[in-house]
Design a protein around this motif. Structure first.
Motif, mmCIF file in Angstrom:
data_model
loop_
_atom_site.group_PDB
_atom_site.id
_atom_site.type_symbol
_atom_site.label_atom_id
_atom_site.label_comp_id
_atom_site.label_asym_id
_atom_site.label_seq_id
_atom_site.Cartn_x
_atom_site.Cartn_y
_atom_site.Cartn_z
ATOM 1 N N TYR A 1 12.249 1.503 9.659
ATOM 2 C CA TYR A 1 10.724 0.907 10.226
ATOM 3 C C TYR A 1 9.759 0.880 9.180
ATOM 4 O O TYR A 1 8.894 0.065 9.311
ATOM 5 C CB TYR A 1 10.317 1.856 11.237
ATOM 6 C CG TYR A 1 11.301 1.584 12.700
ATOM 7 C CD1 TYR A 1 10.938 0.396 13.111
ATOM 8 C CD2 TYR A 1 11.959 2.450 13.205
ATOM 9 C CE1 TYR A 1 12.000 0.050 14.387
ATOM 10 C CE2 TYR A 1 12.741 2.208 14.362
ATOM 11 C CZ TYR A 1 12.620 1.097 14.756
ATOM 12 O OH TYR A 1 13.437 0.691 15.942
ATOM 13 N N VAL A 2 9.968 1.738 8.141
ATOM 14 C CA VAL A 2 8.794 1.605 6.858
ATOM 15 C C VAL A 2 9.196 0.322 6.111
ATOM 16 O O VAL A 2 8.390 -0.500 5.827
ATOM 17 C CB VAL A 2 9.041 2.858 6.144
ATOM 18 C CG1 VAL A 2 8.159 2.633 5.118
ATOM 19 C CG2 VAL A 2 8.505 4.094 7.008
ATOM 20 N N LYS A 3 10.468 0.374 5.748
ATOM 21 C CA LYS A 3 10.946 -0.797 4.635
ATOM 22 C C LYS A 3 11.050 -2.151 5.250
ATOM 23 O O LYS A 3 10.679 -3.239 4.742
ATOM 24 C CB LYS A 3 12.069 -0.370 3.863
ATOM 25 C CG LYS A 3 12.101 0.808 3.115
ATOM 26 C CD LYS A 3 12.975 0.885 2.067
ATOM 27 C CE LYS A 3 12.579 1.993 1.141
ATOM 28 N NZ LYS A 3 14.045 2.280 0.356
ATOM 29 N N ASP A 4 11.858 -2.291 6.499
ATOM 30 C CA ASP A 4 12.075 -3.577 7.020
ATOM 31 C C ASP A 4 11.109 -4.056 8.079
ATOM 32 O O ASP A 4 10.901 -5.262 8.663
ATOM 33 C CB ASP A 4 13.547 -3.414 7.405
ATOM 34 C CG ASP A 4 14.560 -3.091 6.744
ATOM 35 O OD1 ASP A 4 14.536 -2.444 6.009
ATOM 36 O OD2 ASP A 4 15.442 -4.242 6.699
ATOM 37 N N VAL A 5 10.219 -3.050 8.842
ATOM 38 C CA VAL A 5 9.364 -3.678 9.741
ATOM 39 C C VAL A 5 7.874 -3.470 9.246
ATOM 40 O O VAL A 5 6.967 -4.163 9.986
ATOM 41 C CB VAL A 5 9.437 -2.761 10.976
ATOM 42 C CG1 VAL A 5 8.751 -3.541 12.271
ATOM 43 C CG2 VAL A 5 11.015 -3.048 11.517
ATOM 44 N N GLY A 6 7.426 -2.657 8.321
ATOM 45 C CA GLY A 6 6.213 -2.436 7.728
ATOM 46 C C GLY A 6 5.269 -1.406 8.404
ATOM 47 O O GLY A 6 4.163 -1.774 8.408
ATOM 48 N N ILE A 7 5.976 -0.619 9.224
ATOM 49 C CA ILE A 7 4.993 0.474 9.795
ATOM 50 C C ILE A 7 4.750 1.410 8.631
ATOM 51 O O ILE A 7 5.780 1.733 8.139
ATOM 52 C CB ILE A 7 5.753 0.988 11.000
ATOM 53 C CG1 ILE A 7 6.393 -0.061 11.991
ATOM 54 C CG2 ILE A 7 5.098 1.940 11.857
ATOM 55 C CD1 ILE A 7 5.503 -0.986 12.650
ATOM 56 N N ALA A 8 3.355 1.987 8.749
ATOM 57 C CA ALA A 8 3.015 3.008 7.757
ATOM 58 C C ALA A 8 4.078 4.203 7.988
ATOM 59 O O ALA A 8 4.074 4.695 9.253
ATOM 60 C CB ALA A 8 1.807 3.575 7.989
ATOM 61 N N PRO A 9 4.378 4.956 6.900
ATOM 62 C CA PRO A 9 5.245 6.230 6.992
ATOM 63 C C PRO A 9 4.556 7.356 7.780
ATOM 64 O O PRO A 9 5.386 7.821 8.665
ATOM 65 C CB PRO A 9 5.319 6.729 5.458
ATOM 66 C CG PRO A 9 4.949 5.500 4.609
ATOM 67 C CD PRO A 9 4.155 4.477 5.352
ATOM 68 N N LEU A 10 3.452 7.421 7.923
ATOM 69 C CA LEU A 10 2.696 8.552 8.802
ATOM 70 C C LEU A 10 2.681 8.258 10.092
ATOM 71 O O LEU A 10 3.318 8.913 10.930
ATOM 72 C CB LEU A 10 1.353 8.698 8.455
ATOM 73 C CG LEU A 10 0.785 9.971 9.238
ATOM 74 C CD1 LEU A 10 1.225 11.370 8.690
ATOM 75 C CD2 LEU A 10 -0.898 9.965 8.934
ATOM 76 N N ASP A 11 2.752 6.958 10.425
ATOM 77 C CA ASP A 11 3.006 6.479 11.831
ATOM 78 C C ASP A 11 4.411 6.548 12.420
ATOM 79 O O ASP A 11 4.682 7.010 13.564
ATOM 80 C CB ASP A 11 2.567 5.029 12.139
ATOM 81 C CG ASP A 11 1.025 4.826 12.059
ATOM 82 O OD1 ASP A 11 0.334 5.889 12.373
ATOM 83 O OD2 ASP A 11 0.607 3.750 11.697
ATOM 84 N N VAL A 12 5.287 6.263 11.555
ATOM 85 C CA VAL A 12 6.809 6.457 11.970
ATOM 86 C C VAL A 12 6.964 7.882 11.956
ATOM 87 O O VAL A 12 7.773 8.184 13.018
ATOM 88 C CB VAL A 12 7.750 5.952 10.897
ATOM 89 C CG1 VAL A 12 9.033 6.257 11.056
ATOM 90 C CG2 VAL A 12 7.515 4.415 10.611
ATOM 91 N N ILE A 13 6.470 9.000 11.084
ATOM 92 C CA ILE A 13 6.662 10.299 11.277
ATOM 93 C C ILE A 13 6.148 10.422 12.712
ATOM 94 O O ILE A 13 6.781 11.164 13.604
ATOM 95 C CB ILE A 13 5.882 11.135 10.406
ATOM 96 C CG1 ILE A 13 6.638 10.827 8.985
ATOM 97 C CG2 ILE A 13 5.947 12.566 10.863
ATOM 98 C CD1 ILE A 13 8.077 11.524 8.845
#
Ligand SMILES: [Zn+2]
Length: 439
Positions: free
Chosen positions: A359-371
């Motif tokens: 989700y970080v690399k392929d969808v562009g969601i910020a790492p903190l949000d994915v956490i």
């Protein structure tokens, strides 16, 4: 009572930005305190661990999980809980809940199971008979006569009735009764298969159930204090599930702005589960169907090479659409969680943490949000946001110690050697911290 004191932590608490040099005290099964700076009140008998900048974060929460899936593929029939005996499927589930915990997932929410296996696995974990995360048990997958689960994956001439994962229901009263019975058999969350599509086939525009059936199912679950989730990929299906008050919307491939408004109004949580689709496409697009007689078709039905190519093309279109709408929905405030169809031919059990990096690399969601998706939002989905999902005073001590910084490189969560400790309810189920103990 003996306490564990983690000092010098790079704290990712599941809510706010990372904080350096934090001390977290665990007493019994809960977090006693979270303070900036070094430990100040260590007592004799405390275990003090100097993390020296290593990451302390909440245990991960996986919100779409099928414990019985093992190299499961819709290309082999019969499937959906009929591929092995109930006993073998139960043993697979036992193995996979242990694997999830070993991967740092301290809570797991199931997305359907056959033979009422989940409730027994949940109870066995809670009784201490087997190791595993906090498990939310799912029902069978409610479908309607002739829909994709009933007719397509389970050809009519098998005469499978209600076997395996599928359970047929028709009409509002039929759904009400089915939901009540699944809950009586121990489900914490009831699953409906509302539209075809996602992953192996395009979403299309159809909805398999009427709005009245969806509302009856959601109401029946809510009256018993349980939640309801839907496999739904089509735009209209997502819209109708949100309007019916579904708590969890799985896949949501073709949601649009109108769906997003309805989801926000209903307070539903979305499981985008895009990693499976990405894997499916990477396998299928590499096959030359026009020239390969024995090509895997992904479904037990007669399909020409041209139809397969068209189907894969449709899945690709959906995937690219979903990749553009998920960041929009996220920005609009739709809560999302992680979880996917692990245990399938293209996505193995144990690959759970790969989703965060995806989700970080392929969808562009910020790492903190994915956490946040993988911790706080998962706890909210379980209705346990006050007790789980973040690191704060009074919450259950479900924690990970990571030799790395997931916000800088999410891949560190996939490396078992970097998961130095896994704590569930104050108990260390993995403990490689002796080298850092200073008292
Ligand atoms: Zn699933």
């Amino acid at each position: 009572m003996e306490r564990s004191i983690f000092t010098g932590a790079n704290l990712i608490d599941g809510e706010g930005p990372a904080r350096r040099d934090v001390t977290v005290v665990v007493e019994g099964e809960r977090i006693a305190s979270v303070v900036e700076g070094p430990a100040s009140d260590a007592r004799p008998g405390d275990r003090v661990i100097d993390l020296a900048g290593r990451t302390l974060m909440p245990g991960l929460i996986l919100c779409h999980f099928h414990g019985t899936f093992h190299d499961f593929t819709t290309g082999k029939a019969p499937a959906l809980g009929l591929e092995h005996t109930p006993a073998i499927l139960t043993l697979f589930a036992e193995q996979h809940v242990k694997l999830a915990l070993d991967c740092g997932f301290t809570s797991v929410v199931s997305a359907s199971c056959p033979h009422r296996i989940d409730p027994s696995i949940r109870d066995a974990i809670d009784l201490g008979l087997i190791p595993g995360p906090r498990l939310w048990a799912a029902s069978r997958e409610l479908c309607s006569s002739g829909d994709v689960v009933d007719a397509q994956n389970r050809l009519w001439h098998y005469e499978l009735g209600n076997g395996g994962t599928a359970r047929k229901a028709d009409g509002p009263e039929g759904f009400r009764a089915a939901v009540r019975e699944e809950i009586a058999w121990g489900a914490d969350i009831v699953k409906l298969n509302v539209s075809g599509g996602h992953g192996v086939a395009p979403a299309g525009e159809l909805v398999s159930m009427s709005p009245e059936e969806l509302s009856a199912a959601a109401e029946a679950a809510h009256l018993r204090g349980k939640k309801v989730r839907a496999h739904v990929a089509s735009r209209q299906g997502v819209l109708e599930c949100a309007r019916a008050g579904f708590d969890v919307i799985d896949h949501a491939d073709r949601m649009d702005a109108e769906c997003i408004d309805a989801i926000l109004e209903a307070g539903s949580i979305v499981v985008p589960s895009m990693l499976y689709t990405q894997r499916f496409l990477s396998v299928m697009e590499a096959i030359d169907f026009e020239n390969e007689a024995q090509a895997m078709t992904g479904m037990p039905r007669i399909e020409s090479a041209r139809q397969t190519v068209e189907r894969v093309r449709g899945v690709r279109e959906d995937f690219e659409y979903t990749r553009s709408i998920v960041p929009e929905a996220h920005a609009a405030g739709v809560p999302m969680v992680i979880g996917d169809d692990y245990g399938t031919a293209v996505l193995g059990q144990g690959e759970y943490a790969k989703e965060l990096e995806f989700y970080v690399k392929d969808v562009g969601i910020a790492p903190l949000d994915v956490i946040r998706w993988a911790t706080r939002n998962g706890a909210e989905l379980m209705g346990r946001g006050a007790e789980l999902g973040t690191i704060a005073e009074g919450k259950y001590a479900d924690l990970l110690v990571v030799d790395g910084d997931p916000l800088a490189d999410m891949a560190c969560l996939q490396d078992g050697d970097k998961l130095l400790a896994i704590m569930k309810g104050g108990l260390l189920v993995k403990d490689q911290l002796d080298a850092f103990a200073i008292g």
